[in-house]
Design an enzyme around this catalytic site. Structure first.
Site, short mmCIF file in Angstrom:
data_model
loop_
_atom_site.label_atom_id
_atom_site.label_comp_id
_atom_site.label_asym_id
_atom_site.label_seq_id
_atom_site.Cartn_x
_atom_site.Cartn_y
_atom_site.Cartn_z
N TYR A 1 -10.07 -0.49 2.27
CA TYR A 1 -9.48 -0.32 3.61
C TYR A 1 -9.08 1.13 3.88
O TYR A 1 -8.70 1.88 2.97
CB TYR A 1 -8.24 -1.19 3.77
CG TYR A 1 -8.49 -2.47 4.55
CD1 TYR A 1 -8.82 -2.42 5.89
CD2 TYR A 1 -8.40 -3.71 3.94
CE1 TYR A 1 -9.04 -3.59 6.61
CE2 TYR A 1 -8.63 -4.88 4.64
CZ TYR A 1 -8.95 -4.81 5.97
OH TYR A 1 -9.18 -5.96 6.69
N ASP B 1 0.80 -1.22 0.00
CA ASP B 1 0.00 0.00 0.00
C ASP B 1 0.84 1.28 0.00
O ASP B 1 0.31 2.36 -0.25
CB ASP B 1 -0.96 -0.01 1.19
CG ASP B 1 -2.04 -1.08 1.03
OD1 ASP B 1 -2.45 -1.31 -0.12
OD2 ASP B 1 -2.43 -1.70 2.02
#
Length: 680
Positions: free
Chosen positions: A408, A324
Site C-alpha cells: 500500500y 502503519d
C-alpha cells in the site's frame, strides 16, 4: 545560551543525532548496541510557549533562554548472559548526558526496523523446513519466490511474549526480465513465522484457500496452485496495450516563483500563514506553531496513528492487522518525492534524518514537499443587474509526504487556504493485499480481483491529532447540533424553525458523529468574543462520519485499537502524549497509553489546554477496478474559522484572470460544425 542552538521546534540535525548516539555508546561499554530510532523529544509546552511569545513579539535575542535539546533514543543492548534488552533513553545533546532512561519490559515490543525485515527474508530462504514445504507447491517454470515481511499482528495466547514476524509469500514470473513484474498476482498459501530473537523459522502457517462453503481450515488447493492465476502488470512498459497517446501536457508554471518563503531552516510563511515544518520517523511531517495574520490557531498538527485490520476469519489472517505508524516502519517507508510527479510547480523539499543500525544519522532526501496548487473557485458573485462577476481562485499551500508499506501507499497532505482554513487529507492507493483462492470459487470475506487472487475486505482507520491554540492555549470544545423543533403557536407557528444547540464538553471523553443532527465540533476561546456576532471566537472541525472499527469489541483486533471506537476524542494536554494507539503497538494485545487511556482520566477540560483527536476510516471492500493498482481513495478533515474573523478573510485575494489560460479557438469549433454538415 547562544544562537548556535537550533529553534526549539526544529528536528535534530545530523550532528545532534550522532552526538546522541555517541553518548549512548559510552553508557554501555563492551555491549553491542543496535539502534532503532533517534529523534527529537519535543520540549515541554510551557517552556516552548514562553519562547514563542518572545519570538512572535520579535523579542528573541542571542541571550534568550531556550529549552534543552533532547533526543529520544530507542535501542537494544546485547551482551553478557542476559537476553537483549530494549532501552529508551533521553539524551541532552548539548550537555552530552542522559537525563531519562527506561528499560522496557517484555510486555511491550520495540518498533520494527528494516534490518529486522531483512533478517526475516534471510531466515525464510535459509530454512530447510521452508524449502521442503515449497517443494510441495509446483511453481511453473521461470517463476521465483518473493517473500514479503509483515508485522505479526496480535499474538495468540500460546505465543507468550516472543517477538515474532510473519511473511507473506508470492511467486514472480521472470519471463519479461523486468524486476518490477507484479508478483502480487501469484499469492502462495504459505505464511512462515520467524522468532526474531533467535533468528530462526519456528513454523509455517498454511491458510485455507477455499471459498464460501469450504471449511475455514484445511487444504483444498491443487499442487499447481498458481496455474490458474493470471498476470496483472501495472508498470507502463509491461502493459499489453501501452499507455494513452491522446493526453496533451498540462504544465504548472510559476514564472515569478512561489508565493511562500522559507527561513530559519523550517519556518514557512505563505500569504498570512506562518508555521514550522518538521519530520520524525513516527509521525512523518509535523506542523508546529500555526498562526494566521499574527493570531494563534494551532500549536501542533500531525497524523497520530492508523491501523489496518483485515476481515478474513481464517487463521492466520485474524493476526493480519498493521499499525502503519506505531509499528515502527514509517520512517524507512517514506518516499523520496519526485519532481514533476509527486508534486507539481515550484517545489521546496525538506529532507529527513533517520537512524542506521549503528546509530549513525542518515539523511533521506525529499521526504516532504511544499508547493502551491489551484483548487478551483475560492469565492464568486455575479451582480445580475450589472452582469459583473467577481471571482477569485482557491489557492492552497500543500505540505505532503508519502509512505509505501509493502503493497500500500498512503499520501498525506496538510492544505492551507487563503480563507484561513486547513484541510488534512489522506489518500490510499497501491496494490490491495491478496491471498490465493481455488479456481472458480468466491468468498464473502473478499472479492476475486484476478483469477486465483482474492482481495480481502479490510479497513483503514486514521487518527489526526489536533493541538489547538485558538487565540491562546485555554480552549473549550463545543458540540454543536442542528435539531428539529416541533410546531408551537407561540415559538414556531409555521414549523420551519430549528434549534442550533451548543453543548460544552467539560471532561475528557470519546464522542461519535451524528450526521442526521449535523453534529460538528468547535474549538472556542471562551475569553474572547467576536465584536460583530458576539459569539466566542473559534475554529470548526468537520470530519467524515465514516464507519468505525467493525471487529467485535471483545476481539483482540478491537482491543488493540481502542482509538477507533469513536470519531472524536478530546483530552487534556500532556507533554509527549502524541500517539492515539499508544507508544508500543507492535504485537500489542491491548491499546495501552493511547487516547482511550488519556480520556479515561476524566480530566476537567473546560477552558483548558486541550487536544482533539479526529478518527475517520475507509471500509475497503475491494472492487475489480482496484486491481492491479487502485485509484486513490480520498478522505478529508476540515479545520475552518468560525466567528474567528469579522468578515471573509479571503476578501482581499486578487481576482485577476490567469493570463496563461486559453480558450479553445473558434476555428476548431467551426471545423467541427463543418464536419457535422458534411456528414449530414
Amino acid at each position: 545560551m547562544g544562537v548556535s542552538i537550533p529553534h526549539p521546534l526544529s528536528s535534530l540535525s545530523v550532528e545532534e543525532t550522532n552526538q546522541a548516539r555517541d553518548t549512548v555508546l559510552k553508557l554501555h561499554p563492551g555491549a553491542i548496541v543496535d539502534f532503532r530510532t533517534i529523534y527529537l523529544l519535543e520540549p515541554p509546552k510551557l517552556e516552548v510557549k514562553l519562547f514563542l511569545e518572545l519570538e512572535h513579539n520579535g523579542s528573541v535575542t542571542d541571550d534568550t533562554p531556550r529549552p534543552a535539546r533532547l533526543a529520544q533514543v530507542r535501542y537494544d543492548v546485547i551482551g553478557g548472559l542476559k537476553a537483549a534488552e530494549y532501552h529508551e533513553s533521553v539524551i541532552d545533546v548539548i550537555a552530552c548526558k542522559r537525563v531519562g532512561h527506561t528499560i522496557v519490559g517484555s510486555a511491550h515490543h520495540a518498533g520494527l526496523t528494516v534490518f529486522e525485515f531483512r533478517k526475516v527474508v534471510e531466515c525464510v530462504k535459509a530454512s530447510n523446513l521452508f524449502q521442503e514445504k515449497l517443494q510441495t507447491i509446483r511453481l511453473p517454470p521461470g517463476f521465483e519466490l518473493v517473500i514479503e515481511p509483515w508485522p505479526y499482528g496480535a499474538p495468540d495466547q500460546d505465543d507468550g511474549d516472543t517477538r515474532f514476524f510473519q511473511a507473506l509469500c508470492f511467486a514472480r514470473d521472470t519471463a519479461s526480465g523486468n524486476p518490477d513484474a507484479n508478483f502480487y498476482a501469484y499469492p502462495l498459501p504459505l505464511v512462515p513465522i520467524i522468532d526474531a530473537r533467535k533468528n530462526e523459522l519456528v513454523r509455517i502457517d498454511e491458510p485455507a484457500t477455499g471459498g464460501e462453503h469450504d471449511p475455514l481450515v484445511g487444504r483444498t488447493h491443487k499442487v499447481g496452485l498458481v496455474d490458474h492465476c493470471r498476470g496483472a502488470e501495472y508498470v507502463p512498459e509491461l502493459l499489453l496495450s501501452g499507455t494513452r497517446e491522446d493526453l496533451k501536457p498540462l504544465t504548472v508554471q510559476q514564472p515569478e516563483g512561489p508565493s511562500f518563503t522559507i527561513s530559519d531552516g523550517n519556518l514557512v510563511e505563505w500569504q498570512k500563514w506562518r508555521m514550522r515544518v518538521t519530520f520524525n520517523p513516527r509521525e512523518g511531517a509535523v506542523l508546529h506553531d500555526i498562526c494566521y495574520d499574527g493570531r494563534n490557531v494551532l500549536y501542533r498538527l500531525s497524523i497520530s496513528d492508523m491501523t489496518v485490520p483485515y476481515a478474513d476469519p481464517r487463521a492466520p489472517f485474524h493476526r493480519k492487522q498493521a499499525f502503519d505508524f506505531g509499528d515502527g516502519g514509517l520512517g524507512h517507508a517514506v518516499n523520496n518525492l519526485t519532481l514533476g510527479c509527486d508534486c507539481l510547480g515550484v517545489i521546496k523539499y525538506f529532507d529527513g534524518v533517520l537512524t542506521g543500525a549503528d546509530g549513525s544519522a542518515e539523511i533521506t532526501k525529499n521526504v516532504i514537499c511544499l508547493h502551491e496548487q489551484d483548487n478551483g473557485i475560492n469565492w464568486k458573485h455575479t451582480n445580475w443587474r450589472t452582469r459583473r462577476a467577481v471571482v477569485t481562485r482557491r489557492r492552497e499551500l500543500v505540505v505532503q509526504f508519502i509512505i509505501t508499506l509493502a503493497n500500500y501507499e498512503y499520501i498525506f497532505a496538510f492544505k492551507f487556504d487563503q480563507a484561513a482554513g486547513i484541510t488534512v487529507e489522506a489518500r490510499a492507493t497501491g496494490i490491495v493485499s491478496v491471498v490465493n483462492i481455488d479456481e472458480g470459487k468466491t468468498a464473502p470475506w473478499g472479492n476475486v480481483v484476478s483469477q486465483g487472487a482474492l482481495a480481502q475486505n479490510h479497513q483503514h482507520m486514521f487518527c489526526v491529532r489536533i493541538d489547538p491554540a485558538v487565540d491562546g492555549h485555554q480552549n473549550t470544545l463545543i458540540q454543536e447540533e442542528s435539531l428539529p423543533v416541533r410546531r408551537d403557536k407561540r415559538t414556531n407557528p409555521n414549523g420551519n424553525y430549528y434549534e442550533v444547540r451548543q453543548t460544552p464538553i467539560t471532561t475528557s471523553v470519546g464522542i461519535d458523529l451524528a450526521p442526521f443532527n449535523n453534529r460538528v465540533f468547535k474549538v472556542q476561546n471562551l475569553s474572547k468574543r467576536n465584536p460583530v456576532s458576539g459569539n466566542r471566537v473559534g475554529y470548526k472541525i468537520t470530519a467524515p462520519a465514516t464507519q468505525l472499527l467493525l471487529a467485535d469489541p471483545n476481539s483482540i483486533q478491537a482491543q488493540r485499537a481502542l482509538f477507533a471506537q469513536h470519531h472524536l476524542w478530546v483530552t487534556k494536554y500532556k507533554d509527549d502524549e502524541l500517539y492515539a494507539g499508544g507508544r508500543h503497538t507492535l504485537q500489542s494485545r491491548r491499546e495501552i497509553g493511547g487516547v482511550a487511556d488519556a480520556a479515561a482520566r476524566n480530566d476537567d477540560i473546560l477552558n483548558e489546554d486541550i487536544v482533539v483527536w479526529t478518527v475517520f476510516g475507509l471500509t475497503h471492500n475491494p472492487r475489480i477496478e482496484d486491481w492491479p493498482v487502485m485509484p486513490v481513495e480520498i478522505l478529508q478533515v476540515h479545520i475552518t474559522p468560525s466567528d474567528f474573523f469579522t468578515q471573509n478573510p479571503a476578501l482581499d485575494v486578487p481576482s485577476a484572470a490567469d493570463n496563461g489560460s486559453k480558450s479553445v479557438s473558434a476555428q476548431c469549433c467551426s471545423a467541427s460544425d463543418a464536419d457535422l454538415a458534411a456528414a449530414e
